[in-house]
Design a protein around this motif. Structure first.
Motif, PDB file in Angstrom:
ATOM      1  N   TYR A  12       0.840  -1.205   0.000  1.00 31.00           N
ATOM      2  CA  TYR A  12       0.000   0.000   0.000  1.00 31.00           C
ATOM      3  C   TYR A  12       0.875   1.256   0.000  1.00 31.00           C
ATOM      4  N   THR A  14       3.971   1.597  -0.898  1.00 30.92           N
ATOM      5  CA  THR A  14       4.705   1.707  -2.159  1.00 30.92           C
ATOM      6  C   THR A  14       3.822   2.319  -3.237  1.00 30.92           C
ATOM      7  N   LYS A  15       2.625   1.795  -3.361  1.00 30.15           N
ATOM      8  CA  LYS A  15       1.706   2.259  -4.412  1.00 30.15           C
ATOM      9  C   LYS A  15       1.233   3.686  -4.139  1.00 30.15           C
ATOM     10  N   GLU A  16       0.984   3.972  -2.883  1.00 26.80           N
ATOM     11  CA  GLU A  16       0.399   5.260  -2.517  1.00 26.80           C
ATOM     12  C   GLU A  16       1.405   6.415  -2.572  1.00 26.80           C
ATOM     13  N   TYR A  17       2.610   6.164  -2.123  1.00 24.52           N
ATOM     14  CA  TYR A  17       3.522   7.299  -1.899  1.00 24.52           C
ATOM     15  C   TYR A  17       4.751   7.333  -2.791  1.00 24.52           C
ATOM     16  N   LEU A  18       5.174   6.175  -3.329  1.00 21.29           N
ATOM     17  CA  LEU A  18       6.449   6.190  -4.054  1.00 21.29           C
ATOM     18  C   LEU A  18       6.267   6.522  -5.531  1.00 21.29           C
ATOM     19  N   SER A  44      -4.627   8.949   4.650  1.00 24.83           N
ATOM     20  CA  SER A  44      -5.254   7.918   3.818  1.00 24.83           C
ATOM     21  C   SER A  44      -4.831   6.534   4.275  1.00 24.83           C
TER      22      SER A  44
ATOM     23  N   ARG B 140      -0.199  16.807  -4.490  1.00 22.34           N
ATOM     24  CA  ARG B 140       1.001  16.873  -3.639  1.00 22.34           C
ATOM     25  C   ARG B 140       1.950  18.000  -4.024  1.00 22.34           C
ATOM     26  N   HIS B 157      -7.266  16.229   6.016  1.00 22.36           N
ATOM     27  CA  HIS B 157      -6.514  16.537   4.792  1.00 22.36           C
ATOM     28  C   HIS B 157      -5.852  15.298   4.240  1.00 22.36           C
ATOM     29  N   ASP B 158      -6.078  15.036   2.972  1.00 20.12           N
ATOM     30  CA  ASP B 158      -5.404  13.934   2.294  1.00 20.12           C
ATOM     31  C   ASP B 158      -4.820  14.481   0.988  1.00 20.12           C
ATOM     32  N   THR B 159      -3.930  13.703   0.385  1.00 17.87           N
ATOM     33  CA  THR B 159      -3.245  14.187  -0.824  1.00 17.87           C
ATOM     34  C   THR B 159      -3.329  13.148  -1.944  1.00 17.87           C
ATOM     35  N   LYS B 161      -1.221  11.878  -5.699  1.00 13.18           N
ATOM     36  CA  LYS B 161      -0.015  12.043  -6.514  1.00 13.18           C
ATOM     37  C   LYS B 161      -0.276  13.123  -7.564  1.00 13.18           C
ATOM     38  N   HIS B 167      -5.932   8.316  -8.924  1.00 12.34           N
ATOM     39  CA  HIS B 167      -5.691   8.428  -7.486  1.00 12.34           C
ATOM     40  C   HIS B 167      -6.744   9.315  -6.840  1.00 12.34           C
ATOM     41  N   GLU B 170      -9.873   7.335  -6.360  1.00 12.75           N
ATOM     42  CA  GLU B 170      -9.739   6.415  -5.211  1.00 12.75           C
ATOM     43  C   GLU B 170      -9.946   7.163  -3.898  1.00 12.75           C
ATOM     44  N   LYS B 171      -9.348   8.368  -3.823  1.00 12.59           N
ATOM     45  CA  LYS B 171      -9.442   9.142  -2.568  1.00 12.59           C
ATOM     46  C   LYS B 171     -10.877   9.627  -2.326  1.00 12.59           C
ATOM     47  N   LEU B 174     -12.571   6.716  -0.886  1.00 21.81           N
ATOM     48  CA  LEU B 174     -12.117   6.466   0.490  1.00 21.81           C
ATOM     49  C   LEU B 174     -12.818   7.403   1.481  1.00 21.81           C
ATOM     50  N   HIS B 175     -13.027   8.649   1.048  1.00 19.44           N
ATOM     51  CA  HIS B 175     -13.590   9.651   1.963  1.00 19.44           C
ATOM     52  C   HIS B 175     -15.064   9.934   1.678  1.00 19.44           C
TER      53      HIS B 175
END
Lengths: 85, 415
Positions: A12, A14-18, A44, B140, B157-159, B161, B167, B170-171, B174-175
């Motif tokens: 998760y 890796t996929k989310e942040y990298l 998240s 971001r 607060h969420d971010t 990419k 993405h 998806e967020k 999620l929220h």
């Protein structure tokens, strides 16, 4: 549960942040103190874990230190999963 | 003594740390009006040097335009120098409301509220319209002022990419349980010069009942066919719920900003945004100048058209010379050097050649992404760009980076 949980969190993060060309993570890579995850983006991950394991991690426990590596995150989740059980 | 040796020593050590890390910022004193040709004193005490400015946000070349200066003089004469009051006590003049109405018409929104700066607009807007039951989802790479404003707000607060619309979706899923969802982006990203995918973003946000906020500071006045901004370029005029923007860049370059958008959201800012409530608004002299700017750019697209041509010429010239650029089609053209020291050395060599362009490196941009950010203006003539291209090419040869790939530059100079 531990190994499966560890891999799931690692994947998760890796996929989310990298980014695609980043160095691969280990279970002990410092995530927040290492500048890989900023403290905002932790939200998240927290929500994902809470939904997945039907647990609630209070904000005062969701500190940057507690989320600073895959191993630390796994320990946190296990603690709250155990409380629920 | 309250300011003890211990306190002084602590700050001295911190400042030395900043210097040792090569991150110490030094101002360069400009002795002339802001323009393509400026006279600079650098370092402090050095004789004045005439250079071409390639790093101002003076996109439309209006910062020192004679008509704007004349209008500012007239404003000074007819409305005075200062207001000595915040807006809601006795600090609102007819021209403040006139500018708000002009911005509303220009941006195609429902209402507008002025702020002392766009930094203040961004600092105030989030806490004025959101609560702890809401979520903010931001790109971001958004500007630091948005990050600061979000920090001042109790919403989660969420971010996502950078510009990743999958993405974002998806967020939003999620929220989904949050009361309101606000998606936040820059219109044009200031360090990379790329444009947000507002058309896709609006489509996704409509699907999930999310609001959209765009900071169009690096767009207002010149992006889009008539310069309305990124919402015009992306075909979503009227669909952005909040636009924040500045008068400190293309729109005269003096100071001030605004929140423009849905009537109720703007009114909430008027009632609750702290930088609006507790600070004087834009000085009458500046408002008068901006009103003239809005007249000039509403009558003709000549300046933004020239800017577009200049930016295309510059980008083509640098590409042909063999520099690695960030892709894009805006007047922000980043020349990628990857290594922080190389960026500083190239900047210094350019200055020696009469070109003023600054190196940016971590933490302003991500690690190993050091660059010279060049910014094109309608105030540049072709001879400025030709001279700058010749200097860039000469300096590029000196450092042997022309025609080299990212990997080759990193191999030579390090990350």
């Amino acid at each position: 549960m531990a190994d499966e949980l560890k891999d799931m969190v690692l994947n998760y993060v890796t996929k989310e942040y990298l980014e695609d060309d980043s160095e691969p993570l280990t279970y002990d890579t410092p995530l927040i103190s290492g500048g890989i995850v900023d403290s905002f983006s932790m939200v998240s991950l927290k929500r994902f874990l809470e939904n997945k394991y039907a647990i609630s991690i209070p904000d005062e426990e969701a500190t940057p230190e507690a989320f600073d590596s895959v191993n630390k995150i796994v320990a946190l989740v296990q603690r709250f999963a155990a409380k629920k059980a | 003594m309250g300011y003890s040796d211990k306190i002084r020593g602590t700050y001295q050590a911190q400042l030395k740390g900043i210097q040792d890390a090569g991150l110490f910022k030094q101002e360069r004193f400009i002795h002339s009006p802001q323009a393509a040709d400026i006279e600079v004193e650098f370092p402090a005490g050095a004789p004045l040097k005439k250079v071409i400015n390639m790093c101002a946000n003076n996109y439309l070349g209006l910062s020192s335009h004679p008509e704007v200066i004349k209008a500012a003089h007239e404003g000074l004469e007819t409305r005075g120098y200062g207001m000595s009051s915040v807006r809601f006590i006795c600090g609102t003049q007819d021209i403040h409301r006139e500018l708000e109405q002009k911005m509303t018409a220009f941006l195609g929104t429902e209402d507008t509220l002025l702020f002392p700066s766009c930094m203040d607009a961004n600092a105030g807007v989030f806490e004025a319209i959101l609560t702890k039951d809401d979520v903010i989802i931001s790109d971001r790479l958004v500007h630091a002022s948005l990050v600061d404003g979000i920090r001042l707000c109790s919403a989660m607060h969420d971010t996502i990419k950078h510009s990743d619309m999958e993405h974002l979706e998806e967020k939003l899923q999620l929220h989904a349980d949050k009361r309101f969802k606000l998606v936040v982006t820059d219109g044009v990203f200031s360090m990379d010069g790329d444009t947000a995918k507002l058309d896709e973003m609006v489509r996704i946000c409509e699907k999930y009942d999310a609001m959209v906020l765009v900071d169009d500071s690096h767009s207002s006045g010149f992006i889009g066919k008539t310069g309305r901004g990124t919402h015009e370029k992306c075909g979503v005029v009227g669909k952005i719920d909040v636009i924040t923007t500045t008068f400190g860049k293309a729109l005269g370059g003096a100071s001030g900003g605004c929140v423009s958008g849905r009537r109720e959201l703007v009114e909430m800012c008027r009632q609750r945004a702290r930088p609006y409530l507790f600070s004087n608004t834009i000085a009458p002299v500046v408002v008068s100048g901006v009103l003239k700017v809005m007249d000039i750019i509403s009558k003709s697209t000549e300046r933004r058209d020239k800017l577009e041509r200049n930016a295309a010429y510059w980008r083509k010239g640098l590409t042909e010379a063999g520099f690695v650029l960030k892709e894009g089609d805006t007047p922000i053209v980043p020349v990628m050097l990857f290594n922080a020291k190389l960026a500083q050395d190239v900047s210094q060599s350019l200055y020696d050649e009469g070109i003023y362009a600054i190196g940016f490196f971590f933490p302003v941009v991500p690690q190993s992404q050091a660059r010279i950010r060049t910014q094109i203006s309608a105030g540049h003539e072709i001879h400025h760009l030709e001279q700058a291209l010749a200097a860039f090419t000469k300096v590029g040869k000196k450092f042997d980076i022309l025609g080299k790939t990212k990997q080759e530059i990193i191999a030579k100079y390090g990350m």
